[in-house]
Design a protein around this motif. Structure first.
Motif, PDB file in Angstrom:
ATOM      1  N   SER A   1       0.814  -1.221   0.000  1.00 30.60           N
ATOM      2  CA  SER A   1       0.000   0.000   0.000  1.00 30.60           C
ATOM      3  C   SER A   1       0.845   1.267   0.000  1.00 30.60           C
ATOM      4  O   SER A   1       0.456   2.283  -0.593  1.00 30.60           O
ATOM      5  N   ASP A   2       2.012   1.229   0.650  1.00 28.16           N
ATOM      6  CA  ASP A   2       2.882   2.405   0.717  1.00 28.16           C
ATOM      7  C   ASP A   2       4.101   2.283  -0.195  1.00 28.16           C
ATOM      8  O   ASP A   2       5.070   3.037  -0.046  1.00 28.16           O
ATOM      9  N   ALA A   3       4.053   1.332  -1.125  1.00 30.20           N
ATOM     10  CA  ALA A   3       5.140   1.177  -2.098  1.00 30.20           C
ATOM     11  C   ALA A   3       4.802   1.919  -3.386  1.00 30.20           C
ATOM     12  O   ALA A   3       3.625   2.143  -3.691  1.00 30.20           O
ATOM     13  N   GLN A   4       5.821   2.305  -4.129  1.00 25.08           N
ATOM     14  CA  GLN A   4       5.635   2.936  -5.434  1.00 25.08           C
ATOM     15  C   GLN A   4       6.431   2.146  -6.467  1.00 25.08           C
ATOM     16  O   GLN A   4       7.643   1.989  -6.328  1.00 25.08           O
ATOM     17  N   ILE A   5       5.734   1.626  -7.488  1.00 21.39           N
ATOM     18  CA  ILE A   5       6.402   0.841  -8.517  1.00 21.39           C
ATOM     19  C   ILE A   5       7.079   1.784  -9.515  1.00 21.39           C
ATOM     20  O   ILE A   5       6.441   2.688 -10.061  1.00 21.39           O
ATOM     21  N   LYS A   6       8.358   1.543  -9.749  1.00 24.29           N
ATOM     22  CA  LYS A   6       9.149   2.369 -10.651  1.00 24.29           C
ATOM     23  C   LYS A   6       9.695   1.527 -11.808  1.00 24.29           C
ATOM     24  O   LYS A   6       9.997   0.348 -11.648  1.00 24.29           O
ATOM     25  N   ALA A   7       9.830   2.152 -12.965  1.00 27.18           N
ATOM     26  CA  ALA A   7      10.460   1.474 -14.100  1.00 27.18           C
ATOM     27  C   ALA A   7      11.933   1.249 -13.800  1.00 27.18           C
ATOM     28  O   ALA A   7      12.573   2.041 -13.106  1.00 27.18           O
ATOM     29  N   GLY A   8      12.473   0.142 -14.336  1.00 27.78           N
ATOM     30  CA  GLY A   8      13.896  -0.094 -14.178  1.00 27.78           C
ATOM     31  C   GLY A   8      14.203  -1.376 -13.433  1.00 27.78           C
ATOM     32  O   GLY A   8      13.317  -2.137 -13.044  1.00 27.78           O
ATOM     33  N   GLY A   9      15.496  -1.603 -13.214  1.00 28.92           N
ATOM     34  CA  GLY A   9      15.941  -2.829 -12.584  1.00 28.92           C
ATOM     35  C   GLY A   9      15.936  -3.982 -13.582  1.00 28.92           C
ATOM     36  O   GLY A   9      15.771  -3.796 -14.786  1.00 28.92           O
ATOM     37  N   SER A  10      16.097  -5.188 -13.090  1.00 31.23           N
ATOM     38  CA  SER A  10      16.134  -6.368 -13.954  1.00 31.23           C
ATOM     39  C   SER A  10      14.720  -6.808 -14.317  1.00 31.23           C
ATOM     40  O   SER A  10      13.744  -6.404 -13.689  1.00 31.23           O
ATOM     41  N   ALA A  11      14.613  -7.657 -15.332  1.00 26.45           N
ATOM     42  CA  ALA A  11      13.331  -8.269 -15.666  1.00 26.45           C
ATOM     43  C   ALA A  11      12.940  -9.220 -14.543  1.00 26.45           C
ATOM     44  O   ALA A  11      13.784  -9.931 -14.002  1.00 26.45           O
ATOM     45  N   TYR A  12      11.653  -9.224 -14.181  1.00 23.61           N
ATOM     46  CA  TYR A  12      11.195 -10.126 -13.125  1.00 23.61           C
ATOM     47  C   TYR A  12      10.661 -11.434 -13.692  1.00 23.61           C
ATOM     48  O   TYR A  12      10.451 -12.404 -12.960  1.00 23.61           O
ATOM     49  N   TYR A  13      10.433 -11.476 -15.009  1.00 22.45           N
ATOM     50  CA  TYR A  13       9.900 -12.680 -15.645  1.00 22.45           C
ATOM     51  C   TYR A  13      10.291 -12.645 -17.116  1.00 22.45           C
ATOM     52  O   TYR A  13      10.357 -11.570 -17.719  1.00 22.45           O
ATOM     53  N   TYR A  14      10.550 -13.806 -17.659  1.00 29.95           N
ATOM     54  CA  TYR A  14      10.844 -13.870 -19.093  1.00 29.95           C
ATOM     55  C   TYR A  14      10.346 -15.202 -19.646  1.00 29.95           C
ATOM     56  O   TYR A  14      10.243 -16.209 -18.932  1.00 29.95           O
ATOM     57  N   ASN A  15      10.000 -15.186 -20.915  1.00 30.08           N
ATOM     58  CA  ASN A  15       9.641 -16.410 -21.630  1.00 30.08           C
ATOM     59  C   ASN A  15      10.141 -16.298 -23.064  1.00 30.08           C
ATOM     60  O   ASN A  15      10.942 -15.414 -23.372  1.00 30.08           O
ATOM     61  N   TYR A  16       9.684 -17.181 -23.931  1.00 31.00           N
ATOM     62  CA  TYR A  16      10.186 -17.185 -25.303  1.00 31.00           C
ATOM     63  C   TYR A  16       9.741 -15.955 -26.091  1.00 31.00           C
ATOM     64  O   TYR A  16      10.261 -15.666 -27.169  1.00 31.00           O
ATOM     65  N   VAL A  17       8.772 -15.210 -25.545  1.00 25.41           N
ATOM     66  CA  VAL A  17       8.267 -14.022 -26.240  1.00 25.41           C
ATOM     67  C   VAL A  17       9.130 -12.805 -25.932  1.00 25.41           C
ATOM     68  O   VAL A  17       9.622 -12.134 -26.823  1.00 25.41           O
ATOM     69  N   CYS A  18       9.311 -12.527 -24.644  1.00 22.02           N
ATOM     70  CA  CYS A  18      10.089 -11.337 -24.258  1.00 22.02           C
ATOM     71  C   CYS A  18      10.383 -11.357 -22.772  1.00 22.02           C
ATOM     72  O   CYS A  18       9.945 -12.250 -22.035  1.00 22.02           O
ATOM     73  N   ASN A  19      11.127 -10.358 -22.333  1.00 24.28           N
ATOM     74  CA  ASN A  19      11.368 -10.134 -20.911  1.00 24.28           C
ATOM     75  C   ASN A  19      10.341  -9.139 -20.383  1.00 24.28           C
ATOM     76  O   ASN A  19       9.945  -8.210 -21.081  1.00 24.28           O
ATOM     77  N   TYR A  20       9.940  -9.331 -19.143  1.00 26.62           N
ATOM     78  CA  TYR A  20       8.929  -8.462 -18.553  1.00 26.62           C
ATOM     79  C   TYR A  20       9.540  -7.689 -17.389  1.00 26.62           C
ATOM     80  O   TYR A  20      10.073  -8.287 -16.443  1.00 26.62           O
ATOM     81  N   GLY A  21       9.464  -6.368 -17.481  1.00 27.19           N
ATOM     82  CA  GLY A  21       9.989  -5.501 -16.434  1.00 27.19           C
ATOM     83  C   GLY A  21       8.922  -4.558 -15.931  1.00 27.19           C
ATOM     84  O   GLY A  21       7.772  -4.594 -16.364  1.00 27.19           O
ATOM     85  N   THR A  22       9.294  -3.701 -15.013  1.00 29.94           N
ATOM     86  CA  THR A  22       8.349  -2.788 -14.394  1.00 29.94           C
ATOM     87  C   THR A  22       8.203  -1.489 -15.178  1.00 29.94           C
ATOM     88  O   THR A  22       9.108  -1.077 -15.915  1.00 29.94           O
ATOM     89  N   LYS A  23       7.043  -0.849 -14.992  1.00 26.81           N
ATOM     90  CA  LYS A  23       6.757   0.478 -15.509  1.00 26.81           C
ATOM     91  C   LYS A  23       6.230   1.322 -14.356  1.00 26.81           C
ATOM     92  O   LYS A  23       5.669   0.789 -13.395  1.00 26.81           O
ATOM     93  N   ASP A  24       6.396   2.616 -14.450  1.00 32.54           N
ATOM     94  CA  ASP A  24       5.955   3.496 -13.369  1.00 32.54           C
ATOM     95  C   ASP A  24       4.479   3.293 -13.057  1.00 32.54           C
ATOM     96  O   ASP A  24       3.615   3.382 -13.948  1.00 32.54           O
ATOM     97  N   ASP A  25       4.186   2.994 -11.801  1.00 37.79           N
ATOM     98  CA  ASP A  25       2.816   2.917 -11.282  1.00 37.79           C
ATOM     99  C   ASP A  25       1.933   1.934 -12.042  1.00 37.79           C
ATOM    100  O   ASP A  25       0.736   2.162 -12.218  1.00 37.79           O
TER     101      ASP A  25
END
Length: 361
Positions: free
Chosen positions: A174-198
């Motif tokens: 609840s008091d966290a803010q999601i920011k773009a950047g850092g490493s990918a948290y998940y990947y598959n044969y399609v692409c890597n998935y990372g964070t985006k702001d909010d």
């Protein structure tokens, strides 16, 4: 599995003591340890954390890459945690210097099993380091976690591990803010998935197999629902301060377009009462949700999306209220419904919408 060795007068960890313990993930080496013998942790392939209590590094057998105390472990995965001020000594010692060495606080309490931990971050990407600095031996113990401050893909990746390999069942962001950047948290044969702001981006929590309750950040402005939440989830909470989403009767709604977005698969079985004022049920909102045995739809409803109730085998009788004009493709495909009532306002009925083997005339 986590093992804490006892504090004795002196301790020698002999040759191959824990060899081939493939489920061992953490070991606490007491301050009285004198030496660690050849192949002591040989092929402990899951070993992630080695917590050393002594400021003076014990002798570690090391002859070669394949003939040493930690042969067969993953030296890019395994980290050694040592008391504050002693990392230089460990890095200078053969056998220890093959790993990343991180320090923990002089005030850290080791040996307790905590159920809840709260972590406050000032910089995204530092959750792993901050947790182990304060709680070096708790990664595989606690069940409830609250994070405040900025988090990115690196942090999400670590959180996913805490609720799959670890025991975290309650996560409060609840008091966290999601920011773009850092490493990918998940990947598959399609692409890597990372964070985006909010944003709660696709697959973010899908491998959190032990997660039961999730409180979303108050700042979240977008959620990519299908495939994002685990089947173990029973409760989703949106803080009252969030202006984009809200929860009602255990389900997630987007506020501006009055749309039901998601209902946890592992909720208490029974009737789902869709919030009055809801205009649409989103694509895949209840895909394969067998906790819903009945559904009450409001008169405000106008459309039901693709795959909305696909494979809802526990759902029996369904009455679509007057006012609904569109029911999309596969909306009730292979649902368990045996009784169905449709409105006179219906204009568009998609492909395979009511392919339901149990539906009676």
């Amino acid at each position: 599995t986590s093992v804490t060795l006892p504090e004795k007068a002196e301790l020698t960890i002999g040759e191959a003591s824990f060899s081939n313990c493939s489920s061992l993930r953490q070991i606490v080496i007491p301050s009285n340890t004198v030496s660690i013998g050849d192949l002591a942790f040989n092929y402990c392939s899951s070993l992630k954390n080695v917590i050393c209590r002594s400021t003076t590094p014990p002798d570690v057998y090391y002859s070669s890459e394949w003939e040493n105390a930690f042969a067969g472990t993953n030296n890019t995965y395994l980290k050694v945690y040592v008391p504050a001020g002693s990392s230089a000594l460990y890095m200078a010692k053969q056998g220890w210097n093959q790993f990343s060495v991180c320090e923990y606080s002089a005030d850290a309490v080791i040996g307790q099993k905590l159920d809840h931990i709260s972590i406050s971050l000032s910089e995204a990407g530092t959750f792993d380091k901050t947790l182990h600095y304060t709680y070096p031996d708790q990664e595989f113990n606690f069940k409830s976690l609250k994070i405040s401050g900025p988090i990115n893909g690196t942090d999400i990746s670590f959180i996913r591990g805490l609720s799959s390999v670890g025991k975290v069942a309650t996560l409060d962001l609840s008091d966290a803010q999601i920011k773009a950047g850092g490493s990918a948290y998940y990947y598959n044969y399609v692409c890597n998935y990372g964070t985006k702001d909010d944003e709660i981006t696709k697959f973010m929590f899908n491998s959190c197999y032990n997660l039961r309750k999730l409180t979303l950040p108050a700042t979240v402005a977008a959620i990519d629902v299908p495939g994002t939440f685990p089947d173990s989830l029973s409760t989703i909470v949106v803080p009252a301060a969030n202006t984009h989403y809200h929860d009602h009767a255990g389900a997630l709604y987007s506020t501006a377009d009055a749309t039901l977005r998601f209902c946890p698969v592992n909720r208490e079985p029974g009737t789902l009462s869709v919030e009055e004022g809801t205009i649409a049920i989103a694509d895949s909102a209840l895909y394969s949700n067998n906790s819903v045995t009945a559904i009450e739809l409001p008169t405000s409803l106008r459309s039901i999306g693709v795959d909305a109730f696909h494979f809802c085998d526990s759902l029996k009788a369904v009455t679509i209220p007057e006012g609904v004009t569109d029911i999309a493709d596969y909306a009730f495909y292979y649902a368990g419904i045996n009784q169905l009532s449709l409105p006179s306002t219906l204009k568009n009925l998609g492909m395979y919408t009511f392919t339901c083997p149990k539906l009676e005339a």
